[in-house]
Write a protein that holds these residues in place. Sequence first.
Motif, short mmCIF file in Angstrom:
data_model
loop_
_atom_site.label_atom_id
_atom_site.label_comp_id
_atom_site.label_asym_id
_atom_site.label_seq_id
_atom_site.Cartn_x
_atom_site.Cartn_y
_atom_site.Cartn_z
N UNK A 11 -16.21 49.24 -120.45
CA UNK A 11 -17.35 49.45 -119.72
C UNK A 11 -17.06 49.57 -118.19
N UNK A 12 -17.84 50.40 -117.47
CA UNK A 12 -17.64 50.40 -115.91
C UNK A 12 -18.89 50.50 -115.32
N UNK A 13 -18.47 50.18 -113.96
CA UNK A 13 -19.46 50.05 -112.98
C UNK A 13 -19.42 51.20 -111.98
N UNK A 14 -20.68 51.98 -111.87
CA UNK A 14 -20.42 53.22 -110.98
C UNK A 14 -21.38 53.00 -109.98
N UNK A 15 -20.81 53.30 -108.76
CA UNK A 15 -21.77 53.08 -107.61
C UNK A 15 -21.27 53.94 -106.34
N UNK A 16 -22.58 54.53 -105.58
CA UNK A 16 -21.99 55.38 -104.53
C UNK A 16 -21.97 54.52 -103.23
N UNK A 17 -20.82 54.83 -102.65
CA UNK A 17 -20.66 53.93 -101.33
C UNK A 17 -20.06 54.81 -100.27
N UNK A 18 -20.41 54.35 -98.98
CA UNK A 18 -20.13 55.16 -98.02
C UNK A 18 -18.54 54.94 -97.64
N UNK A 19 -17.71 56.12 -97.27
CA UNK A 19 -16.29 55.81 -96.91
C UNK A 19 -15.88 55.39 -95.55
N UNK A 20 -14.85 55.45 -94.99
CA UNK A 20 -14.58 54.90 -93.59
C UNK A 20 -14.84 56.12 -92.73
N UNK A 21 -15.11 57.39 -93.25
CA UNK A 21 -15.44 58.43 -92.39
C UNK A 21 -16.90 58.50 -92.05
N UNK A 22 -17.72 57.88 -92.87
CA UNK A 22 -19.11 57.91 -93.04
C UNK A 22 -19.59 58.69 -94.06
N UNK A 23 -18.98 59.60 -94.91
CA UNK A 23 -19.28 60.21 -95.93
C UNK A 23 -19.62 59.18 -97.08
N UNK A 24 -20.22 59.82 -98.08
CA UNK A 24 -20.59 59.07 -99.33
C UNK A 24 -19.36 59.42 -100.51
N UNK A 25 -19.12 58.67 -101.30
CA UNK A 25 -18.08 58.73 -102.37
C UNK A 25 -18.56 57.88 -103.72
N UNK A 26 -17.95 58.20 -104.72
CA UNK A 26 -18.18 57.76 -106.26
C UNK A 26 -17.14 56.22 -106.12
N UNK A 27 -17.68 55.04 -106.41
CA UNK A 27 -16.61 54.00 -106.85
C UNK A 27 -17.03 54.00 -108.40
#
Length: 97
Positions: A11-27
């Motif tokens: 099972x996975x947990x998927x989340x949209x998070x901001x990266x250190x540059x201020x963009x958004x990425x998928x975790x």
Amino acid sequence: MQIVPKIDDYAWQVRRVPDWTGQTEIMIEIIGAEGCVSFGYSVKEAKRGLKEALLLWIKKYGELALPEGREGAHLIYIEPKMTKEEDYINVELKKLQ
């Protein structure tokens, strides 16, 4: 002979998070394998990195520490976007530049 587990067995947990540059990425994180996580700017990219993360996790903790795998239905838990309060780590990372 070591059997290489498939990431779709867990099972996975998927989340949209901001990266250190201020963009958004998928975790994507494998639930029950704390720290087995991958990031990417698309789900496909994050999933590709999760395969390597799982192999590294097994190397560190061993196969016996893996959560119970599942055959059949694959569970994915989609979490809400990271809040401003949770984003403190990215603020701290920017300070290190």
